[in-house]
Design a protein around this motif. Structure first.
Motif, short mmCIF file in Angstrom:
data_model
loop_
_atom_site.label_atom_id
_atom_site.label_comp_id
_atom_site.label_asym_id
_atom_site.label_seq_id
_atom_site.Cartn_x
_atom_site.Cartn_y
_atom_site.Cartn_z
N ALA A 1 71.11 -79.42 47.83
CA ALA A 1 71.29 -80.45 46.82
C ALA A 1 72.54 -81.25 47.15
O ALA A 1 73.44 -80.75 47.83
CB ALA A 1 71.41 -79.83 45.44
N ALA A 2 72.59 -82.47 46.67
CA ALA A 2 73.72 -83.34 47.00
C ALA A 2 74.18 -84.14 45.79
O ALA A 2 73.41 -84.38 44.85
CB ALA A 2 73.34 -84.28 48.14
N VAL B 1 78.61 -72.12 55.44
CA VAL B 1 78.09 -73.48 55.30
C VAL B 1 78.94 -74.41 56.16
O VAL B 1 80.17 -74.27 56.23
CB VAL B 1 78.08 -73.92 53.82
CG1 VAL B 1 79.46 -73.93 53.21
CG2 VAL B 1 77.41 -75.28 53.67
N SER B 2 78.28 -75.32 56.84
CA SER B 2 78.97 -76.29 57.68
C SER B 2 78.19 -77.60 57.67
O SER B 2 77.07 -77.66 57.15
CB SER B 2 79.12 -75.77 59.11
OG SER B 2 77.84 -75.55 59.68
N ARG B 3 78.79 -78.63 58.24
CA ARG B 3 78.08 -79.91 58.26
C ARG B 3 78.45 -80.68 59.51
O ARG B 3 79.54 -80.53 60.06
CB ARG B 3 78.39 -80.72 57.00
CG ARG B 3 79.81 -81.20 56.85
CD ARG B 3 80.03 -81.79 55.46
NE ARG B 3 79.17 -82.96 55.24
CZ ARG B 3 78.85 -83.42 54.03
NH1 ARG B 3 79.31 -82.81 52.94
NH2 ARG B 3 78.09 -84.49 53.89
N ILE C 1 79.75 -77.37 50.13
CA ILE C 1 80.66 -77.95 51.11
C ILE C 1 80.98 -79.37 50.70
O ILE C 1 80.10 -80.15 50.33
CB ILE C 1 80.07 -77.89 52.54
CG1 ILE C 1 81.11 -78.36 53.56
CG2 ILE C 1 78.77 -78.67 52.65
CD1 ILE C 1 80.72 -78.00 55.00
N ARG C 2 82.26 -79.71 50.73
CA ARG C 2 82.67 -81.05 50.35
C ARG C 2 82.32 -82.06 51.44
O ARG C 2 81.94 -81.69 52.55
CB ARG C 2 84.16 -81.06 50.06
CG ARG C 2 84.53 -80.26 48.82
CD ARG C 2 85.98 -80.39 48.47
NE ARG C 2 86.33 -81.76 48.11
CZ ARG C 2 87.57 -82.16 47.82
NH1 ARG C 2 88.57 -81.29 47.86
NH2 ARG C 2 87.82 -83.39 47.49
N TRP C 3 82.47 -83.33 51.12
CA TRP C 3 82.02 -84.38 52.02
C TRP C 3 82.67 -84.29 53.38
O TRP C 3 82.04 -84.55 54.41
CB TRP C 3 82.31 -85.76 51.40
CG TRP C 3 83.78 -86.03 51.23
CD1 TRP C 3 84.56 -85.73 50.17
CD2 TRP C 3 84.64 -86.67 52.18
NE1 TRP C 3 85.86 -86.13 50.40
CE2 TRP C 3 85.92 -86.71 51.62
CE3 TRP C 3 84.43 -87.21 53.46
CZ2 TRP C 3 86.99 -87.29 52.28
CZ3 TRP C 3 85.51 -87.76 54.12
CH2 TRP C 3 86.77 -87.80 53.53
N SER C 4 83.92 -83.86 53.43
CA SER C 4 84.63 -83.82 54.71
C SER C 4 84.37 -82.53 55.48
O SER C 4 84.68 -82.45 56.67
CB SER C 4 86.13 -83.95 54.47
OG SER C 4 86.60 -82.81 53.75
N ALA D 1 78.83 -84.50 48.71
CA ALA D 1 79.02 -83.05 48.76
C ALA D 1 77.64 -82.41 48.69
O ALA D 1 76.72 -82.94 48.07
CB ALA D 1 79.88 -82.60 47.58
N VAL D 2 77.48 -81.27 49.33
CA VAL D 2 76.18 -80.61 49.40
C VAL D 2 76.30 -79.16 48.95
O VAL D 2 77.25 -78.46 49.32
CB VAL D 2 75.62 -80.67 50.83
CG1 VAL D 2 74.34 -79.85 50.94
CG2 VAL D 2 75.37 -82.12 51.24
#
Length: 123
Positions: free
Chosen positions: A96-97, A69-71, A50-53, A32-33
Motif C-alpha cells: 500500500a502507498a 523492506v527496501s526500495r 518504508i519512507r519515501w527515501s 511511503a509504502v
C-alpha cells in the motif's frame, strides 16, 4: 498510484521469499509504502513500512529481524525480503502507498493498494 504485488508462493518453513511491489507512478519516489498481510479469518495486519527515501523503516514485532523492506526508486519498486519463514506467516500480502502522513501501522493510513500475493509456508 497503481501497485502490483508479486513474488508470493509456497515455501517450506525456514525458507525465504522476496516480494515485489511495482508501480508505474512517476512520483513513486515521493510515496511511503507499507506491507500488510491477511490470513484467513483474521484481520489485515501491518508488516513493514518504508519512507519515501528508504532511510526509515518500521516492522511489526512478529517479523522484525526476519523481514527486510527496501526500495529502488529508479525502478519504482519496493521489496520485502522474508527470511526464516514460519507457518504463521502464511497470508495474502498486500502493498500500500500514501503521499502524506506520519502514521504507518494501520491500513487506513494508506490511500492506494495493490491486489495482493499469496504466501504459503508449510511446516
Amino acid at each position: 498510484v497503481q501497485l502490483q504485488a508479486s513474488g508470493g508462493g509456497l515455501v517450506q518453513a525456514g525458507g525465504s521469499l522476496r516480494l515485489s511491489c511495482a508501480s508505474s507512478e512517476r512520483t513513486f519516489s515521493n510515496v511511503a509504502v507499507g506491507w500488510f498481510r491477511q490470513a484467513p479469518g483474521k484481520e489485515r495486519e501491518f508488516v513493514a513500512h518504508i519512507r519515501w527515501s528508504g532511510s526509515t523503516t518500521y516492522y511489526a514485532a512478529s517479523v522484525k529481524g526476519r523481514f527486510t523492506v527496501s526500495r529502488d526508486n529508479a525502478k519504482t519498486t519496493v521489496y520485502l525480503q522474508m527470511n526464516s519463514l514460519k507457518p504463521e506467516d502464511t497470508a495474502v500480502y498486500y502493498c500500500a502507498a500514501r503521499y502524506l502522513g506520519t502514521i504507518w501501522g494501520t491500513a487506513d493510513a494508506y490511500d492506494y493498494w495493490g491486489q495482493g500475493t499469496q504466501v504459503t509456508v508449510s511446516s
